[in-house]
Design a protein around this motif. Structure first.
Motif, PDB file in Angstrom:
ATOM      1  N   LEU A   1     -13.300   3.383 -25.842  1.00  0.00           N
ATOM      2  CA  LEU A   1     -13.150   3.649 -27.275  1.00  0.00           C
ATOM      3  C   LEU A   1     -14.491   3.654 -28.004  1.00  0.00           C
ATOM      4  CD1 LEU A   1     -10.011   1.644 -28.438  1.00  0.00           C
ATOM      5  CD2 LEU A   1     -10.453   4.067 -28.823  1.00  0.00           C
ATOM      6  N   PHE A   2     -15.442   2.860 -27.535  1.00  0.00           N
ATOM      7  CA  PHE A   2     -16.707   2.672 -28.249  1.00  0.00           C
ATOM      8  C   PHE A   2     -17.845   3.487 -27.638  1.00  0.00           C
ATOM      9  CE2 PHE A   2     -14.016  -1.039 -28.425  1.00  0.00           C
ATOM     10  CZ  PHE A   2     -13.869  -1.214 -29.790  1.00  0.00           C
ATOM     11  N   GLN A   3     -17.524   4.260 -26.588  1.00  0.00           N
ATOM     12  CA  GLN A   3     -18.569   5.009 -25.891  1.00  0.00           C
ATOM     13  C   GLN A   3     -18.693   6.447 -26.389  1.00  0.00           C
ATOM     14  OE1 GLN A   3     -17.871   4.332 -21.676  1.00  0.00           O
ATOM     15  NE2 GLN A   3     -17.689   2.124 -22.063  1.00  0.00           N
ATOM     16  N   ALA A   4     -17.922   6.779 -27.392  1.00  0.00           N
ATOM     17  CA  ALA A   4     -18.036   8.061 -28.085  1.00  0.00           C
ATOM     18  C   ALA A   4     -17.739   7.797 -29.552  1.00  0.00           C
ATOM     19  CB  ALA A   4     -17.064   9.077 -27.503  1.00  0.00           C
ATOM     20  N   ARG A   5     -18.217   8.646 -30.424  1.00  0.00           N
ATOM     21  CA  ARG A   5     -18.003   8.441 -31.857  1.00  0.00           C
ATOM     22  C   ARG A   5     -16.519   8.518 -32.186  1.00  0.00           C
ATOM     23  NH1 ARG A   5     -20.431  12.104 -36.823  1.00  0.00           N
ATOM     24  NH2 ARG A   5     -19.446  10.911 -38.502  1.00  0.00           N
ATOM     25  N   ALA A   6     -16.011   7.487 -32.843  1.00  0.00           N
ATOM     26  CA  ALA A   6     -14.599   7.464 -33.218  1.00  0.00           C
ATOM     27  C   ALA A   6     -14.372   8.392 -34.415  1.00  0.00           C
ATOM     28  CB  ALA A   6     -14.165   6.040 -33.558  1.00  0.00           C
ATOM     29  N   GLU A   7     -13.387   9.272 -34.281  1.00  0.00           N
ATOM     30  CA  GLU A   7     -13.060  10.202 -35.356  1.00  0.00           C
ATOM     31  C   GLU A   7     -11.568  10.175 -35.611  1.00  0.00           C
ATOM     32  OE1 GLU A   7     -14.571  13.927 -34.003  1.00  0.00           O
ATOM     33  OE2 GLU A   7     -16.643  13.478 -34.582  1.00  0.00           O
ATOM     34  N   GLY A   8     -11.145  10.760 -36.719  1.00  0.00           N
ATOM     35  CA  GLY A   8      -9.727  10.782 -37.053  1.00  0.00           C
ATOM     36  C   GLY A   8      -9.327   9.604 -37.911  1.00  0.00           C
ATOM     37  N   GLU A   9      -8.150   9.057 -37.637  1.00  0.00           N
ATOM     38  CA  GLU A   9      -7.604   7.968 -38.432  1.00  0.00           C
ATOM     39  C   GLU A   9      -7.169   6.810 -37.537  1.00  0.00           C
ATOM     40  OE1 GLU A   9      -5.595  10.055 -42.327  1.00  0.00           O
ATOM     41  OE2 GLU A   9      -4.329   9.729 -40.577  1.00  0.00           O
ATOM     42  N   PHE A  10      -7.027   5.635 -38.146  1.00  0.00           N
ATOM     43  CA  PHE A  10      -6.417   4.510 -37.441  1.00  0.00           C
ATOM     44  C   PHE A  10      -5.156   4.108 -38.188  1.00  0.00           C
ATOM     45  CE2 PHE A  10      -8.875   2.236 -40.645  1.00  0.00           C
ATOM     46  CZ  PHE A  10      -8.009   1.216 -41.027  1.00  0.00           C
ATOM     47  N   VAL A  11      -4.175   3.622 -37.443  1.00  0.00           N
ATOM     48  CA  VAL A  11      -2.926   3.106 -38.012  1.00  0.00           C
ATOM     49  C   VAL A  11      -2.604   1.809 -37.296  1.00  0.00           C
ATOM     50  CG1 VAL A  11      -0.468   3.479 -38.391  1.00  0.00           C
ATOM     51  CG2 VAL A  11      -2.038   5.394 -38.565  1.00  0.00           C
ATOM     52  N   PHE A  12      -2.443   0.716 -38.051  1.00  0.00           N
ATOM     53  CA  PHE A  12      -2.012  -0.552 -37.458  1.00  0.00           C
ATOM     54  C   PHE A  12      -0.570  -0.807 -37.861  1.00  0.00           C
ATOM     55  CE2 PHE A  12      -1.382  -5.177 -37.518  1.00  0.00           C
ATOM     56  CZ  PHE A  12      -1.611  -5.429 -36.170  1.00  0.00           C
ATOM     57  N   ARG A  13       0.308  -0.982 -36.852  1.00  0.00           N
ATOM     58  CA  ARG A  13       1.728  -1.226 -37.093  1.00  0.00           C
ATOM     59  C   ARG A  13       2.059  -2.649 -36.657  1.00  0.00           C
ATOM     60  NH1 ARG A  13       3.842   3.263 -33.398  1.00  0.00           N
ATOM     61  NH2 ARG A  13       1.916   2.661 -32.356  1.00  0.00           N
TER      62      ARG A  13
END
Length: 332
Positions: free
Chosen positions: A212-224
């Protein structure tokens, strides 16, 4: 101007107002007003007077505080239905934290004088206030947290993924990373601050989390909150504190950056110089054997990155050790 009834679904989500009758809720709306915050705009700063409270209508509010080490840090993300400042509004204490809207937000704002006057005229609201504060005192005394299921969402252009994970604290639920089309590309299950399971593309377990941290994170996050990954496809149990997992993952990122500079052409083929590999590091023997097999069959390193069940950092580290020990060399 009072809001339409169909447009106030956020109020029943609020702990303070979830059991009020329609008439009392309408009276509450009449004494408040909706305010809009621009992306990045502050709602309040440390030292500000606490003469009003807010209920989040839409968006997220990020709460910052200065820790014992003197550094500013995010301590909470609050979403629709969450109330902010209702206690200190009544006590008159000054703000000790900073609240800002990373992506913009709308809130219902109620000033102290209007709220107190409404409590005098509305016994139901006063009773509800007493019950809520009594529950909070009881929870603090017993050192218990009353868990309420909710969903938090944000753009990874505005939120830092490690910070999001740290501020989830003792939450229980699943954090999903969504691409621009809204499809899930990675999921992490957390229970009371412990990383349980992770999946990212074809990867599972700690390898998925590290990737997850070895490429730039893009998009959205959702915590349920309260949601768990399905047992059929959640991979091996990790059972490691989130903080420790983050430290290990970020260390791999630092190591990988140097190796990507060293091996800038992932489509290159690396040719084994021997029939068998010599590998003395037991904890990564299986991964080394898998990479050796790919290279022995003449496959480019990029294919191993795409298909083997290991994070890119792990495979780059193994490749570097094979090159340094002169067991493989780049094809001409």
């Amino acid at each position: 101007m009072p809001e339409s009834w169909y447009d106030i679904e956020y109020l029943p989500k609020s702990e303070l107002y979830e059991q009020l009758t329609d008439s009392t809720t309408r009276a509450l709306l009449d004494v408040g007003s909706v305010i809009a915050l621009r992306p990045g705009q502050k709602l309040f700063s440390p030292g500000d007077p606490s003469d009003r409270m807010h209920i989040i209508r839409s968006g997220l509010i990020e709460i910052w505080r200065v820790g014992l080490d003197g550094k500013r840090q995010v301590v909470a993300y609050l979403g629709p239905g969450d109330a902010i400042g209702e206690t200190i509004m009544l006590t008159g204490s000054r703000r000790e934290s900073e609240g800002r809207a990373p992506e913009g937000a709308e809130l219902l704002e109620i000033r102290r004088e209007a709220f107190v006057d409404l409590c005098r005229r509305t016994p139901e609201l006063m009773m509800r206030l007493m019950v809520v504060f009594a529950h909070r005192l009881e929870a603090a005394y017993k050192r218990e947290t009353i868990e309420r299921r909710r969903q938090l969402k944000g753009s990874l252009q505005h939120f830092d993924l490690p910070t999001v994970l740290q501020t989830l604290g003792r939450a229980q639920g699943t954090l999903s990373i969504l691409n621009g089309l809204g499809n899930s590309v990675a999921e992490i299950e957390i229970q009371f601050g412990v990383l349980q399971y992770a999946r990212h593309g074809h990867l599972r377990g700690a390898e998925a989390f590290n990737q997850l941290f070895q490429a730039r994170a893009e998009g959205e996050f959702v915590f349920r909150e309260g949601v768990r990954l399905p047992a059929a496809d959640r991979g091996p149990l990790i059972a490691r504190p989130v903080d420790a997992s983050l430290i290990a993952a970020m260390a791999l990122v630092d190591e990988m950056r140097a190796l990507v500079d060293r091996f800038p052409e992932p489509n290159r083929i690396y040719v084994p110089r021997h029939d068998e590999m010599l590998w003395l590091e037991g904890d990564s023997t299986v991964a080394a054997n898998d990479l050796w097999s790919y290279l022995h069959r003449g496959m480019p390193f990029a294919r191993a990155l795409a298909e083997l069940p290991y994070s890119h950092a792990r495979l780059y580290i193994i490749l570097a050790k094979l090159v340094d020990s002169e067991q493989v060399s780049p094809a001409d």
